[in-house]
Write a protein that holds these residues in place. Structure first.
Motif, PDB file in Angstrom:
ATOM      1  N   ASP A  64       0.806  -1.223   0.000  1.00  0.00           N
ATOM      2  CA  ASP A  64       0.000   0.000   0.000  1.00  0.00           C
ATOM      3  C   ASP A  64       0.838   1.272   0.000  1.00  0.00           C
ATOM      4  OD1 ASP A  64       1.003  -0.406   2.495  1.00  0.00           O
ATOM      5  OD2 ASP A  64      -0.841   0.078   3.583  1.00  0.00           O
ATOM      6  N   VAL A  65       2.124   1.172  -0.377  1.00  0.00           N
ATOM      7  CA  VAL A  65       2.963   2.358  -0.434  1.00  0.00           C
ATOM      8  C   VAL A  65       3.862   2.304  -1.663  1.00  0.00           C
ATOM      9  CG1 VAL A  65       3.025   2.637   2.072  1.00  0.00           C
ATOM     10  CG2 VAL A  65       4.844   1.352   0.934  1.00  0.00           C
ATOM     11  N   GLN A  66       4.396   3.453  -2.029  1.00  0.00           N
ATOM     12  CA  GLN A  66       5.519   3.536  -2.956  1.00  0.00           C
ATOM     13  C   GLN A  66       6.678   4.180  -2.212  1.00  0.00           C
ATOM     14  OE1 GLN A  66       5.674   6.750  -5.900  1.00  0.00           O
ATOM     15  NE2 GLN A  66       3.629   7.457  -5.210  1.00  0.00           N
ATOM     16  N   VAL A  67       7.878   3.988  -2.720  1.00  0.00           N
ATOM     17  CA  VAL A  67       9.068   4.548  -2.097  1.00  0.00           C
ATOM     18  C   VAL A  67       9.748   5.484  -3.094  1.00  0.00           C
ATOM     19  CG1 VAL A  67      11.394   4.026  -1.233  1.00  0.00           C
ATOM     20  CG2 VAL A  67       9.445   2.621  -0.529  1.00  0.00           C
ATOM     21  N   ILE A  68      10.159   6.646  -2.622  1.00  0.00           N
ATOM     22  CA  ILE A  68      10.929   7.588  -3.429  1.00  0.00           C
ATOM     23  C   ILE A  68      12.236   7.894  -2.704  1.00  0.00           C
ATOM     24  CG2 ILE A  68      11.043   9.950  -4.317  1.00  0.00           C
ATOM     25  CD1 ILE A  68       8.104   9.827  -4.946  1.00  0.00           C
ATOM     26  N   SER A  69      13.330   7.901  -3.455  1.00  0.00           N
ATOM     27  CA  SER A  69      14.639   8.227  -2.900  1.00  0.00           C
ATOM     28  C   SER A  69      15.386   9.109  -3.889  1.00  0.00           C
ATOM     29  CB  SER A  69      15.437   6.947  -2.629  1.00  0.00           C
ATOM     30  OG  SER A  69      16.652   7.230  -1.959  1.00  0.00           O
ATOM     31  N   PHE A  70      16.264   9.976  -3.373  1.00  0.00           N
ATOM     32  CA  PHE A  70      16.983  10.932  -4.214  1.00  0.00           C
ATOM     33  C   PHE A  70      18.491  10.802  -4.051  1.00  0.00           C
ATOM     34  CE2 PHE A  70      12.856  12.913  -3.437  1.00  0.00           C
ATOM     35  CZ  PHE A  70      12.487  13.336  -4.704  1.00  0.00           C
ATOM     36  N   ASP A  71      19.211  11.039  -5.157  1.00  0.00           N
ATOM     37  CA  ASP A  71      20.653  11.284  -5.077  1.00  0.00           C
ATOM     38  C   ASP A  71      20.858  12.662  -4.459  1.00  0.00           C
ATOM     39  OD1 ASP A  71      21.124   8.905  -6.438  1.00  0.00           O
ATOM     40  OD2 ASP A  71      21.464   9.860  -8.380  1.00  0.00           O
ATOM     41  N   TYR A  72      21.935  12.805  -3.714  1.00  0.00           N
ATOM     42  CA  TYR A  72      22.211  14.084  -3.064  1.00  0.00           C
ATOM     43  C   TYR A  72      22.962  15.042  -3.987  1.00  0.00           C
ATOM     44  CZ  TYR A  72      20.952  11.769   1.307  1.00  0.00           C
ATOM     45  OH  TYR A  72      20.277  11.104   2.294  1.00  0.00           O
ATOM     46  N   PRO A  73      22.611  16.320  -3.989  1.00  0.00           N
ATOM     47  CA  PRO A  73      23.410  17.315  -4.716  1.00  0.00           C
ATOM     48  C   PRO A  73      24.834  17.355  -4.148  1.00  0.00           C
ATOM     49  CG  PRO A  73      21.274  18.228  -4.075  1.00  0.00           C
ATOM     50  CD  PRO A  73      21.414  16.915  -3.365  1.00  0.00           C
ATOM     51  N   GLY A  74      25.811  17.116  -5.021  1.00  0.00           N
ATOM     52  CA  GLY A  74      27.187  17.050  -4.565  1.00  0.00           C
ATOM     53  C   GLY A  74      27.599  15.678  -4.104  1.00  0.00           C
ATOM     54  N   GLY A  75      26.681  14.723  -4.180  1.00  0.00           N
ATOM     55  CA  GLY A  75      26.989  13.367  -3.758  1.00  0.00           C
ATOM     56  C   GLY A  75      27.285  12.466  -4.933  1.00  0.00           C
ATOM     57  N   ILE A  76      27.128  11.181  -4.697  1.00  0.00           N
ATOM     58  CA  ILE A  76      27.357  10.180  -5.739  1.00  0.00           C
ATOM     59  C   ILE A  76      26.034   9.921  -6.445  1.00  0.00           C
ATOM     60  CG2 ILE A  76      27.969   7.772  -6.150  1.00  0.00           C
ATOM     61  CD1 ILE A  76      29.827   7.994  -3.715  1.00  0.00           C
ATOM     62  N   GLY A  77      26.001  10.102  -7.721  1.00  0.00           N
ATOM     63  CA  GLY A  77      24.768   9.871  -8.457  1.00  0.00           C
ATOM     64  C   GLY A  77      24.503  10.968  -9.462  1.00  0.00           C
ATOM     65  N   GLY A  78      23.250  11.073  -9.882  1.00  0.00           N
ATOM     66  CA  GLY A  78      22.915  11.938 -11.003  1.00  0.00           C
ATOM     67  C   GLY A  78      22.404  13.313 -10.650  1.00  0.00           C
ATOM     68  N   SER A  79      22.318  13.655  -9.367  1.00  0.00           N
ATOM     69  CA  SER A  79      21.897  15.008  -9.011  1.00  0.00           C
ATOM     70  C   SER A  79      23.016  16.004  -9.301  1.00  0.00           C
ATOM     71  CB  SER A  79      21.502  15.083  -7.530  1.00  0.00           C
ATOM     72  OG  SER A  79      20.290  14.398  -7.285  1.00  0.00           O
ATOM     73  N   GLU A  80      22.626  17.240  -9.516  1.00  0.00           N
ATOM     74  CA  GLU A  80      23.580  18.303  -9.832  1.00  0.00           C
ATOM     75  C   GLU A  80      24.491  18.591  -8.640  1.00  0.00           C
ATOM     76  OE1 GLU A  80      23.361  23.001 -11.290  1.00  0.00           O
ATOM     77  OE2 GLU A  80      21.584  21.971 -10.523  1.00  0.00           O
ATOM     78  N   CYS A  81      25.732  18.912  -8.926  1.00  0.00           N
ATOM     79  CA  CYS A  81      26.660  19.358  -7.896  1.00  0.00           C
ATOM     80  C   CYS A  81      26.723  20.883  -7.945  1.00  0.00           C
ATOM     81  CB  CYS A  81      28.046  18.758  -8.094  1.00  0.00           C
ATOM     82  SG  CYS A  81      29.235  19.237  -6.818  1.00  0.00           S
ATOM     83  N   PRO A  82      26.121  21.583  -6.993  1.00  0.00           N
ATOM     84  CA  PRO A  82      26.121  23.051  -7.040  1.00  0.00           C
ATOM     85  C   PRO A  82      27.515  23.614  -6.814  1.00  0.00           C
ATOM     86  CG  PRO A  82      25.195  22.266  -4.977  1.00  0.00           C
ATOM     87  CD  PRO A  82      25.423  21.045  -5.815  1.00  0.00           C
ATOM     88  N   SER A  83      27.746  24.798  -7.293  1.00  0.00           N
ATOM     89  CA  SER A  83      29.074  25.410  -7.144  1.00  0.00           C
ATOM     90  C   SER A  83      29.396  25.711  -5.689  1.00  0.00           C
ATOM     91  CB  SER A  83      29.159  26.694  -7.983  1.00  0.00           C
ATOM     92  OG  SER A  83      28.134  27.600  -7.611  1.00  0.00           O
TER      93      SER A  83
END
Length: 302
Positions: A64-83
Motif C-alpha cells: 500500500d505504499v511507494q518509495v521515493i529516494s533521491f541522489d544528493y546534490p554534490g553526492g554520488i549519483g545523477g543530481s547536480e553538484c552546485p558550485s
C-alpha cells in the motif's frame, strides 16, 4: 509488494537539479527513504547491489505504499553538484521541492545517518507536512567527536598534493569513524591488516566513482559539522533507532533528542560491533519495530 526496481526521474529545484528513483505504484502514498552521504537513490536493485539493499525485505511485504529516494546534490549519483555547498536545511528544501512535483501524499520518511538528519530538518521546518519519521543513526546536532573526525577528513582533502591520495585517505578515516574498536579487534589480527582494509575502502570509492567523489568531502561532509535542528518544532511521530557505540550519533545525543521531541514513538537501541554502520548492518534487529511503525495505523490512500 514494492519491487527492487526503480524508475528514475529528474526534478528542478531552486537549489539544484535532483535525480530521483521511484519504487512501486505512483498512485500509492509515499515513503521517502534516504541513506548516508555516500548513498545513491538506487537504494535497491534487482541484482541486490543497492546502496541500502538490506532494508528491502521490509518493503517487499508492503503493498500500500511507494518509495521515493533521491541522489544528493554534490553526492554520488545523477543530481547536480552546485558550485557552492548546500546547507542541511537547503538539502531538505531541495527534496521537499522535488517531492511536491511528484506527490501530494507524503506519509513517512525513513532516514539513515544523513538521511535521518534531513528527515528531522524537514519535519522541523514543515511540521504539518510529514506525519511520521524514523530517524536511524541520526541526531539533531553533530557530536563534537564526529565533527573532529570530519575536520581531519577535510584537512586530508585540502592538504594532500595528490588529490586521489586525499580522497583515499579521507574515505579511509571516514570508514574508521563509522566502525568500532570492538569490530577491529574481532576482525583483524594486526593493525597492518586493518589499515590495508581501510585503504582498500578508499580506493574502492575512487575506482567506482572517479575524482567526482571528492565532492563528498567538499560539499557534504563539512555541512554536518555545524547544523542545528530544533526538535521541539517536530510534530511528526518520530521513531528513533540508535547504536550503543555509534561515534556519529552517540546515545547521549539521541537521549537529548528523544527528551525534546513532542511526539516520540518508541526507541530501539541496538548493541552492535558495527557502530554507526549498524543502520545498514543491523537492519534485521530493528526491522520489526520499523514495520510496526509504518503499519500500526494504516497509511491512508489518496
Amino acid at each position: 509488494m514494492v519491487q527492487p526496481v526503480a524508475r528514475s526521474f529528474y526534478a528542478n529545484t531552486p537549489f539544484a537539479r535532483l535525480k530521483g528513483y521511484r519504487y512501486g505504484d505512483p498512485d500509492k502514498p509515499v515513503v521517502v527513504v534516504q541513506g548516508g552521504i555516500s548513498a545513491s537513490g538506487q537504494i535497491w536493485k534487482a541484482d541486490e547491489s543497492g546502496w541500502w539493499q538490506s532494508l528491502h525485505p521490509l518493503f517487499s511485504e508492503l503493498t500500500d505504499v511507494q518509495v521515493i529516494s533521491f541522489d544528493y546534490p554534490g553526492g554520488i549519483g545523477g543530481s547536480e553538484c552546485p558550485s557552492v555547498p548546500l546547507t542541511v536545511q537547503q538539502h531538505s528544501e531541495a527534496i521537499r521541492h522535488a517531492l511536491k512535483q511528484e506527490t501530494d501524499n507524503l506519509q513517512a520518511w525513513i532516514g539513515g545517518s544523513f538521511g535521518g538528519v534531513l528527515g528531522l530538518q524537514y519535519a522541523a521546518d514543515h511540521p504539518t507536512e510529514l506525519p511520521r519519521l524514523s530517524a536511524i543513526g541520526a541526531a539533531h546536532k553533530p557530536s563534537v567527536h564526529s565533527a573532529l573526525l570530519r575536520y581531519f577528513q577535510q584537512a586530508l582533502i585540502q592538504r594532500c598534493d595528490d588529490k586521489q591520495s586525499g580522497i583515499i585517505l579521507a574515505r579511509a578515516l571516514a570508514m574508521l569513524s563509522y566502525r568500532t574498536a570492538e569490530e577491529f579487534e574481532q576482525r583483524f589480527n594486526h593493525a597492518d591488516d586493518a589499515f590495508e582494509y581501510l585503504l582498500y575502502q578508499g580506493e574502492k570509492l575512487l575506482k567506482q566513482n572517479g575524482n567526482g567523489c571528492r565532492s563528498l568531502f567538499t560539499h557534504l561532509t563539512p555541512i554536518l559539522n555545524d547544523y542545528s535542528i530544533n526538535p521541539t518544532r517536530v510534530q511528526a511521530k518520530v521513531q528513533l533507532v540508535d547504536f550503543n557505540n555509534d561515534a556519529i550519533a552517540p546515545p547521549s545525543l539521541v537521549n537529548e533528542l528523544e527528551s525534546l521531541l513532542p511526539n516520540p514513538f518508541g526507541r530501539v537501541t541496538i548493541e552492535t560491533p558495527f557502530g554507526h554502520d549498524g543502520f545498514i548492518k543491523n537492519v534485521e534487529q530493528y526491522q520489526s519495530a520499523l514495520t510496526h511503525f509504518l503499519t500500526e495505523s494504516e497509511l491512508e490512500s489518496v
